[in-house]
Structures are given as structure tokens and as C-alpha cells.
Design a protein around this motif. Structure first.
Motif, PDB file in Angstrom:
ATOM      1  N   HIS A  34       5.676  54.243 -47.365  1.00 13.06           N
ATOM      2  CA  HIS A  34       6.823  53.976 -46.778  1.00 13.06           C
ATOM      3  C   HIS A  34       7.527  54.221 -46.001  1.00 13.06           C
ATOM      4  CE1 HIS A  34      11.111  52.400 -47.849  1.00 13.06           C
ATOM      5  NE2 HIS A  34      11.988  53.731 -47.434  1.00 13.06           N
ATOM      6  N   LEU A  35       7.088  55.509 -45.255  1.00 16.88           N
ATOM      7  CA  LEU A  35       7.770  55.382 -43.669  1.00 16.88           C
ATOM      8  C   LEU A  35       7.007  55.146 -42.679  1.00 16.88           C
ATOM      9  CD1 LEU A  35       8.476  59.587 -44.441  1.00 16.88           C
ATOM     10  CD2 LEU A  35      10.469  57.590 -44.280  1.00 16.88           C
ATOM     11  N   LEU A  36       5.950  55.095 -42.382  1.00 10.46           N
ATOM     12  CA  LEU A  36       4.733  54.174 -41.551  1.00 10.46           C
ATOM     13  C   LEU A  36       4.929  52.869 -41.469  1.00 10.46           C
ATOM     14  CD1 LEU A  36       3.681  57.129 -41.266  1.00 10.46           C
ATOM     15  CD2 LEU A  36       0.600  55.987 -42.040  1.00 10.46           C
ATOM     16  N   GLY A  37       4.874  52.293 -42.991  1.00 12.56           N
ATOM     17  CA  GLY A  37       5.697  51.007 -42.704  1.00 12.56           C
ATOM     18  C   GLY A  37       6.659  50.160 -42.271  1.00 12.56           C
ATOM     19  N   ILE A  38       7.594  51.076 -41.935  1.00  7.02           N
ATOM     20  CA  ILE A  38       8.872  51.259 -41.608  1.00  7.02           C
ATOM     21  C   ILE A  38       8.961  50.908 -39.929  1.00  7.02           C
ATOM     22  CG2 ILE A  38      11.606  51.947 -40.180  1.00  7.02           C
ATOM     23  CD1 ILE A  38      11.453  52.734 -43.542  1.00  7.02           C
ATOM     24  N   ILE A  39       7.725  51.612 -39.579  1.00  4.21           N
ATOM     25  CA  ILE A  39       7.716  51.518 -37.993  1.00  4.21           C
ATOM     26  C   ILE A  39       6.091  50.411 -37.958  1.00  4.21           C
ATOM     27  CG2 ILE A  39       6.405  52.908 -36.528  1.00  4.21           C
ATOM     28  CD1 ILE A  39       7.101  55.190 -37.953  1.00  4.21           C
ATOM     29  N   THR A  40       5.673  50.319 -38.685  1.00  3.92           N
ATOM     30  CA  THR A  40       4.497  49.209 -38.324  1.00  3.92           C
ATOM     31  C   THR A  40       4.633  48.081 -38.633  1.00  3.92           C
ATOM     32  OG1 THR A  40       3.620  49.802 -40.526  1.00  3.92           O
ATOM     33  CG2 THR A  40       2.857  50.733 -38.430  1.00  3.92           C
ATOM     34  N   ASP A  41       5.810  47.169 -39.257  1.00  2.83           N
ATOM     35  CA  ASP A  41       6.830  46.682 -40.299  1.00  2.83           C
ATOM     36  C   ASP A  41       7.435  46.438 -38.570  1.00  2.83           C
ATOM     37  OD1 ASP A  41       5.162  46.123 -42.596  1.00  2.83           O
ATOM     38  OD2 ASP A  41       6.697  47.301 -43.035  1.00  2.83           O
TER      39      ASP A  41
END
Length: 509
Positions: free
Chosen positions: A84-91
Motif C-alpha cells: 500500500h505504501l509503496l503503491g502510493i509513491i509509485t502511482d
């Protein structure tokens, strides 16, 4: 020319020996916000985001802030929270990639997650897949980072703290942002060299207040004034993580456009590493047993006003220990002290029980030792008077480490037992700000003895008010005796677990 920069903060240090898990709720205790909401909380705090934004405003950047997520050090992060956390940044990177000129990330460097021992390296690898190899990426790191080749490869500039206690969050981030300006203008092309030492920890765990360690940071600062050297970071590593790359490292970010900078970067790294290796036995701390600590307390004759401050070193929540060890507290309770304090002791069950009673009541209940009594002692059955109750345990730090940051202990109680006011809290947190006691009716400056669940960060706020500071190893999870923990993943041989004859091999990537 105005540049567009993506920023994010993702900060967590994980003990792989702690049996628990860190989920999104643990981040929400400190901060888990995106965009403007994150900026509103962190803009004027002692936080890396402030350093990024200070430079951004001065240079006229357009900033897209993806995430501020930070949690108290603890167990490894769940796979769900990690994605979830990495996804916020990569998105955010994917959505903005066509207009981005650079990325600045505030990381820790000793995060670990279910199924991933190197979340920071994984994040940088994913960002490179989205943004390509040429877009400048800068990162800041805690000096307790366990750096990896992937972290170095993904960062055009990497800047670690140079203070422990960490009081240079803003300065470190400003440094990275100033280099980012040069990279985006094309005046420099950054690359980061990494050197890994065959050690589990630097002699003083990165302390910047004692020799010889403080001299390494002075040397790093001096090297950063050399042509082509963008940043020099001396990292002590994080020995409470059983991962392949645990331990001290040197990072040197250099300018590919400067002739000879690559060779100079390697020489700087090797020289610093050689000093750290040669000084590996130069530990400034004297670790007292519980019995030795209690004997010292009994014979203590203060030479100046203030409490005798005791670091309950091995039960430091800031190193991922449980924060509920009882061995030191049990010893102090036997001394029949007057006007003493102890904490924060993390025991949600005890805090909830005390909140079922009223101020002034005398209560008997088990306290501490519930997570894993093998490390630091079993629960203590205590009878004491409730001196303070707080439903949220809310405070705002005013010291050099968390000044301006809102901190929550959750349900909090103060129980007075045998002359000791015990600060019992629900949420994880080490002692590093006077407000962590003052907010709950305990005045640290006036105490005779104060036991703190912290290894080093406490010194920034508490050492100035202390008559003296001593350090106790109560046998809890973050003990400096590394042999109480079973390591399986470390790159071997590694000092001090293994004998290393002759000159050591320094791995460079």
C-alpha cells in the motif's frame, strides 16, 4: 526554469527479532497522510519534508508530495502495508512522470517487510522502472541504515544523518535538495558508491557526541567540500535486523562530470572504512548490569542538580525492542527511592486496566514483561496509586529531536509504586523529549532518578538536565550482546560474531 519534483517520506526501522508486525495502524499513530494534509502536519516540524520544501520554495520548484508515512521502530511491516505504501509513491510517479524533473525521498534504510528484506531498494527499483535511468533521484537516510547495492544504484545522491541523537533531519534533507537542483540543471550527474564493512555495528552505534565516531562525521563534512563530491555518508548500520546487508557502510555520491571524482569517492570510502574497522573496539558506553546499576544508584552522590538518568539501553523501543522489559524496574523498586520516574513502559493491557479506575485509587495489577519474558524479565505484580490518566496520550514535542511534532502514546497512565512514577503507555515510543513526561504530570528536572527506555536519542533533551547519565543492559531484545539473538541471513564472516584475521574485505558497489 521551474522544476517539478515529486517528494515522499517513508520512514520505518524494523527489528526482525520482534515477534509482532507493523501495519497501517502503527503508521497512523505518528503520520500516514498524503499531499496537502501531510504538508500541513510536517511543514514546520523537525522533519525531512521541511528541508525539501525550504529549498523548493527558495528555488521556485513545483512540488507534488505523495506521502508522509512514519512509524515508531518496531517489527517488520506487513505485506499489505508494504504494498500500500509503496503503491502510493509509485502511482504518483506514474501519474506525473511526463512532467517530473526529479524525485526526493526521505527514507530510513533499515525497513523490512514480509517477503522483502530491502523495501527501500525495492521502492527505488520500481521507481526506476517507471521513470527510467536518467531522471535524478535523491534520498535521505537515517545513519542506522543497512544500505544495499539496490539503494545505491537507484539514488543519484544519498545523504544520511550526521548526528545521533538525530537532530539534523532538516539539514540533511536540505543538502539532498540542493544537490537535486544541480542535477536537474545539468550542472552535475550524480552516482552513489557504496562500501560495506564486514561488521555488525560501528563501535558506538553511530553516536555523534563521542570520539572516535564524531570525527568520522567531521571528515565526511570536509570531504563534501571537495570538487565532484556531492555527499559523504557514514552509516553505523542496524544490528537488530537479520538481513544480508546489516552493518556499517559508507556512501559517497559523486559527480560523473568531474574528472577523477569516481576514484576520489572510492578513496574516501576506503579511508573512512579503514578507520571504522581500526576503531571497532573503541566503545564509549560502559554497560552496567541491573545489579551494578542499582548499586550505583545507592551510592550516587550528585555533583550538580538534576536526576541520575539511566538508559534502559537494551529495551529501547527505538531499536525495535518491546519496551516492556521489567528487570531494571524491578531492581529500582527494591531500593525504595523517593521522587523517581521510569518509562515509557509499553503495556496496553495495563494502561487499559488503569483507565478502568479513577485518579488517586490504589490498584494492584501485572505490569510489563508480556511480549516475551525471555528478553528483559517477566510481568511484575505491582500495587500503586494512579497519579495521572490520559485517554489519548497526546503531546507536542519541544526538544531537538521531535520539536513541533505531535506524538501519541494512546491510553496513558502514571502509577506511583515505591516512590517511582511509572509512565505506562499503549503505543510504541522511546524517550526523547521532556514533554513525554511533562504532559503527564512528571517533571524530569525535579526527579532524583529517571529510568528511560532509550539508547541514545534521550541524550539530546535529557542529558542537559541530568546530574549524570549511566547505561544499563537489562538483557532485553536490543542488547549490545548480539549473541543473545540468532542470526541466519547475515553476510559472513562478520565482526564481532566471527574472527576476521588480517585486513578485512570491503565490498564496493
Amino acid at each position: 526554469m521551474s522544476f517539478h519534483v515529486l517528494t515522499a517520506e517513508l520512514i520505518q526501522e524494523c527489528s526482525t527479532f520482534n515477534k509482532g508486525r507493523t501495519g497501517l495502524d502503527e503508521y497512523r499513530v505518528e503520520i500516514l497522510e498524503t499531499g496537502a494534509a501531510a504538508i500541513a502536519q510536517r511543514r514546520e516540524a523537525r522533519a525531512e519534508l521541511k528541508g525539501f520544501l525550504d529549498v523548493a520554495e527558495a528555488e521556485g520548484w513545483r512540488v507534488t508530495h505523495a506521502l508522509s508515512a512514519t512509524a515508531t521502530p518496531g517489527p517488520i511491516v506487513t505485506a499489505e502495508a508494504f504494498e500500500h505504501l509503496l503503491g502510493i509513491i509509485t502511482d504518483a510517479a506514474a501519474a506525473q512522470k511526463d512532467s517530473l524533473d526529479g524525485v526526493l525521498l526521505a527514507l530510513h534504510g533499515a525497513m523490512a517487510a514480509e517477503g522483502c528484506d530491502d523495501p527501500e531498494g525495492e521502492l527505488l527499483t520500481r521507481l526506476r522502472a517507471i521513470l527510467g535511468p536518467d531522471l535524478p533521484i535523491g534520498i535521505t537516510l537515517d545513519l542506522h541504515t543497512n544500505t544495499t547495492p539496490e539503494m545505491a544504484a537507484g539514488a543519484n545522491v544519498a545523504v544520511s544523518f550526521k548526528t545521533y541523537p538525530h537532530v539534523d533531519h532538516v539539514e540533511t534533507a536540505s543538502h539532498a535538495a540542493r544537490v537535486m537542483q544541480r542535477l536537474m540543471e545539468g550542472r552535475a550527474r550524480g552516482r552513489t558508491l557504496r562500501l560495506k564493512l564486514p561488521m555488525l555495528d560501528e563501535a558506538n552505534g553511530g553516536r555523534s557526541d563521542v570520539m572516535p565516531t564524531m570525527a568520522y562525521y567531521d571528515r565526511a563534512r570536509a570531504h563534501e567540500t571537495e570538487p565532484g563530491i556531492l555527499a559523504v555518508s557514514v552509516n553505523s548500520g542496524f544490528a537488530d535486523a537479520d538481513v544480508l546487508e546489516s552493518g556499517p557502510s559508507i556512501l559517497v555520491s559523486y559527480d560523473l562530470l568531474t574528472e577523477g571524482a569516481a576514484a576520489r569517492a572510492e578513496q574516501i570510502a576506503r579511508d573512512l572504512a579503514g578507520s571504522i574497522w581500526a576503531d571497532r573496539d573503541a566503545c564509549a558506553n560502559r554497560f552496567l548490569s541491573v545489579a551494578e546499576t542499582c548499586a550505583y544508584v545507592q551510592g550516587f552522590q550528585p555533583k550538580r542538580p538534576g536526576p541520575l538518568v539511566i538508559s534502559d539501553f537494551s529495551d529501547n523501543p527505538g531499536a525495535g525492542a518491546y519496551g516492556d522489559a521489567t528487570n531494571l524496574l524491578a531492581g529500582l523498586l527494591e531500593l525504595n527511592l523517593q521522587n523517581a520516574g521510569f518509562g515509557p513502559l509499553i503495556d496496553p493491557e495495563a494502561a487499559a486496566t488503569l483507565h478502568g479506575h479513577a485518579l488517586g485509587e490504589t490498584v494492584t495489577l501485572p505490569v510489563g514483561g508480556k511480549c516475551d519474558p525471555r528478553y528483559g524479565g517477566a510481568p511484575l505484580m505491582l500495587t500503586g496509586e494512579i497519579r495521572h490518566l490520559s485517554a489519548e496520550g497526546l503531546l507536542v514535542g519541544d526538544g531537538p529531536v521531535i520539536g513541533g511534532i505531535t506524538f501519541r502514546f494512546g491510553k496513558t497512565a502514571v502509577l506511583r509504586v515505591n516512590g517511582i512514577d511509572i509512565l505506562i503507555v499503549t503505543e510504541r515510543g522511546q524517550a526523547y523529549d521532556l514533554q513525554q513526561f511533562k504532559a503527564f504530570g512528571i517533571q524530569p528536572e525535579t526527579l532524583s532518578v529517571l529510568g528511560l527506555k532509550s539508547q541514545q536519542h534521550f541524550r539530546a533533551a535529557f542529558e542537559p538536565i541530568a546530574a549524570e547519565v549511566i547505561v544499563c543492559d537489562c538483557g532485553a531484545l536490543a542488547s549490545p550482546n548480539y549473541r543473545i539473538r540468532d542470526y541466519f541471513k547475515l553476510r559472513r564472516p562478520i565482526w564481532p560474531l566471527d574472527e576476521i584475521a588480517g585486513a578485512p574485505d570491503f565490498l564496493i558497489s
